[in-house]
Design a protein around this motif. Structure first.
Motif, PDB file in Angstrom:
ATOM      1  N   UNK A  31      -6.148  -8.581  10.796  1.00 55.08           N
ATOM      2  CA  UNK A  31      -6.495  -8.031   9.484  1.00 55.08           C
ATOM      3  C   UNK A  31      -6.240  -6.527   9.396  1.00 55.08           C
ATOM      4  N   UNK A  32      -6.556  -5.796  10.463  1.00 56.84           N
ATOM      5  CA  UNK A  32      -6.345  -4.334  10.456  1.00 56.84           C
ATOM      6  C   UNK A  32      -4.857  -3.998  10.348  1.00 56.84           C
ATOM      7  N   UNK A  33      -4.056  -4.743  11.100  1.00 62.27           N
ATOM      8  CA  UNK A  33      -2.611  -4.504  11.095  1.00 62.27           C
ATOM      9  C   UNK A  33      -2.024  -4.801   9.714  1.00 62.27           C
ATOM     10  N   UNK A  34      -2.472  -5.906   9.110  1.00 60.43           N
ATOM     11  CA  UNK A  34      -1.987  -6.265   7.772  1.00 60.43           C
ATOM     12  C   UNK A  34      -2.437  -5.235   6.747  1.00 60.43           C
ATOM     13  N   UNK A  35      -3.663  -4.723   6.912  1.00 63.76           N
ATOM     14  CA  UNK A  35      -4.172  -3.705   5.977  1.00 63.76           C
ATOM     15  C   UNK A  35      -3.295  -2.453   5.996  1.00 63.76           C
ATOM     16  N   UNK A  36      -2.708  -2.141   7.156  1.00 53.23           N
ATOM     17  CA  UNK A  36      -1.776  -1.006   7.233  1.00 53.23           C
ATOM     18  C   UNK A  36      -0.439  -1.363   6.587  1.00 53.23           C
ATOM     19  N   UNK A  37       0.005  -2.614   6.797  1.00 46.29           N
ATOM     20  CA  UNK A  37       1.299  -3.048   6.241  1.00 46.29           C
ATOM     21  C   UNK A  37       1.310  -3.017   4.716  1.00 46.29           C
ATOM     22  N   UNK A  38       0.209  -3.437   4.090  1.00 49.11           N
ATOM     23  CA  UNK A  38       0.214  -3.588   2.623  1.00 49.11           C
ATOM     24  C   UNK A  38       0.172  -2.250   1.886  1.00 49.11           C
ATOM     25  N   UNK A  39      -0.023  -1.140   2.617  1.00 43.87           N
ATOM     26  CA  UNK A  39       0.017   0.183   1.965  1.00 43.87           C
ATOM     27  C   UNK A  39       1.126   1.058   2.552  1.00 43.87           C
ATOM     28  N   UNK A  40       2.151   0.407   3.110  1.00 47.12           N
ATOM     29  CA  UNK A  40       3.311   1.168   3.588  1.00 47.12           C
ATOM     30  C   UNK A  40       4.127   1.670   2.394  1.00 47.12           C
ATOM     31  N   UNK A  41       4.924   2.729   2.588  1.00 42.76           N
ATOM     32  CA  UNK A  41       5.787   3.206   1.503  1.00 42.76           C
ATOM     33  C   UNK A  41       6.632   2.078   0.933  1.00 42.76           C
ATOM     34  N   UNK A  42       6.648   1.989  -0.399  1.00 39.83           N
ATOM     35  CA  UNK A  42       7.412   0.939  -1.069  1.00 39.83           C
ATOM     36  C   UNK A  42       6.595  -0.306  -1.363  1.00 39.83           C
ATOM     37  N   UNK A  43       5.428  -0.440  -0.738  1.00 35.72           N
ATOM     38  CA  UNK A  43       4.593  -1.626  -0.973  1.00 35.72           C
ATOM     39  C   UNK A  43       3.768  -1.438  -2.246  1.00 35.72           C
ATOM     40  N   UNK A  44       3.558  -2.527  -3.001  1.00 32.55           N
ATOM     41  CA  UNK A  44       2.744  -2.418  -4.233  1.00 32.55           C
ATOM     42  C   UNK A  44       1.339  -1.889  -3.958  1.00 32.55           C
ATOM     43  N   UNK A  45       0.824  -2.189  -2.756  1.00 26.89           N
ATOM     44  CA  UNK A  45      -0.518  -1.720  -2.409  1.00 26.89           C
ATOM     45  C   UNK A  45      -0.621  -0.206  -2.404  1.00 26.89           C
ATOM     46  N   UNK A  46       0.428   0.458  -1.914  1.00 23.34           N
ATOM     47  CA  UNK A  46       0.407   1.923  -1.876  1.00 23.34           C
ATOM     48  C   UNK A  46       0.429   2.491  -3.291  1.00 23.34           C
ATOM     49  N   UNK A  47       1.253   1.890  -4.154  1.00 22.80           N
ATOM     50  CA  UNK A  47       1.311   2.352  -5.547  1.00 22.80           C
ATOM     51  C   UNK A  47      -0.056   2.218  -6.218  1.00 22.80           C
ATOM     52  N   UNK A  48      -0.755   1.115  -5.929  1.00 18.05           N
ATOM     53  CA  UNK A  48      -2.077   0.892  -6.519  1.00 18.05           C
ATOM     54  C   UNK A  48      -3.098   1.907  -6.002  1.00 18.05           C
ATOM     55  N   UNK A  49      -2.995   2.246  -4.706  1.00 21.69           N
ATOM     56  CA  UNK A  49      -3.903   3.244  -4.126  1.00 21.69           C
ATOM     57  C   UNK A  49      -3.661   4.615  -4.767  1.00 21.69           C
ATOM     58  N   UNK A  50      -2.385   4.970  -4.957  1.00 23.21           N
ATOM     59  CA  UNK A  50      -2.054   6.269  -5.584  1.00 23.21           C
ATOM     60  C   UNK A  50      -2.537   6.293  -7.035  1.00 23.21           C
ATOM     61  N   UNK A  51      -2.397   5.173  -7.740  1.00 25.78           N
ATOM     62  CA  UNK A  51      -2.905   5.091  -9.124  1.00 25.78           C
ATOM     63  C   UNK A  51      -4.403   5.357  -9.170  1.00 25.78           C
TER      64      UNK A  51
END
Length: 204
Positions: A31-51
């Motif tokens: 789960x920790x590793x996936x949590x890092x993957x979903x907020x990598x550059x280009x991932x929708x998760x990172x865009x949502x965090x920045x929003x």
């Protein structure tokens, strides 16, 4: 397929158990590793965090500035809940994808640090807890991870109690001793898990 929730307190040695299980053939979903993957550059998760938190949570290279984000959310429960609301569903989707890709006789081990705290035990066929005394946890955090004693104690205090974790365990791996006593125990647990997977004896 047998789904297993693997958890343990900080410094209990869960990562080592996870590594051993993977080496025996378990499909490990971290789960920790996936949590890092979903907020990598280009991932929708990172865009949502920045929003949600603004561009100041980005490092100069466009990646997530984890210390900066941590300083914002850990001081504010509401903002932490906002972050979890973004990341947790994405982790859940990716975890299910990895699980569904496994074969019918596979043992799928979900490595979930906060399984007890988030009351997730019902999601798995059985729960394996890596257990160590508080004294051992404290020693490892200070000696191996370079924490001060007060830092280590506060991290431990923020987690579920040892008693709470043991209360939901179907199988317990005692990691209070040296590393060489761990491997035989993990191998024994692996044999039990593969036996249950093969017999279809999933539910406990």
């Amino acid at each position: 397929m047998l789904t297993v929730g693997l958890t343990g307190g900080i410094g209990a040695g869960k990562s080592e158990v996870s590594r051993l299980l993977a080496s025996y053939g378990a499909v490990v979903v971290d789960a920790d590793k996936i949590a890092r993957e979903v907020v990598q550059p280009g991932a929708p998760g990172l865009a949502a965090v920045v929003d949600a938190f603004g561009p100041e949570v980005l490092a100069a290279d466009g990646s997530l500035d984890r210390p900066k984000l941590g300083s914002i959310v850990f001081a504010d429960p509401e903002r932490l809940a906002t972050l979890n609301g973004i990341v947790h569903p994405l982790v859940g989707v990716r975890s299910r994808e990895l699980e569904q890709a496994a074969g019918p006789d596979d043992v799928v081990v979900h490595d979930v640090p906060l399984l007890t705290e988030n009351k997730l035990q019902s999601l798995y066929d059985l729960v394996v807890v890596v257990d160590a005394s508080q004294k051992t946890q404290l020693d490892r955090l200070v000696r191996l991870r370079g924490m001060t004693e007060s830092e280590a104690r506060s991290r431990m205090a923020a987690q579920a109690t040892r008693e709470d974790r043991l209360a939901i365990a179907d199988l317990v791996i005692d990691n209070d001793g040296p590393l060489e006593t761990l491997e035989p125990q993990v191998r024994e647990v692996w044999q039990e898990l593969t036996r249950r997977a093969a017999s279809g004896q999933a539910q406990h």
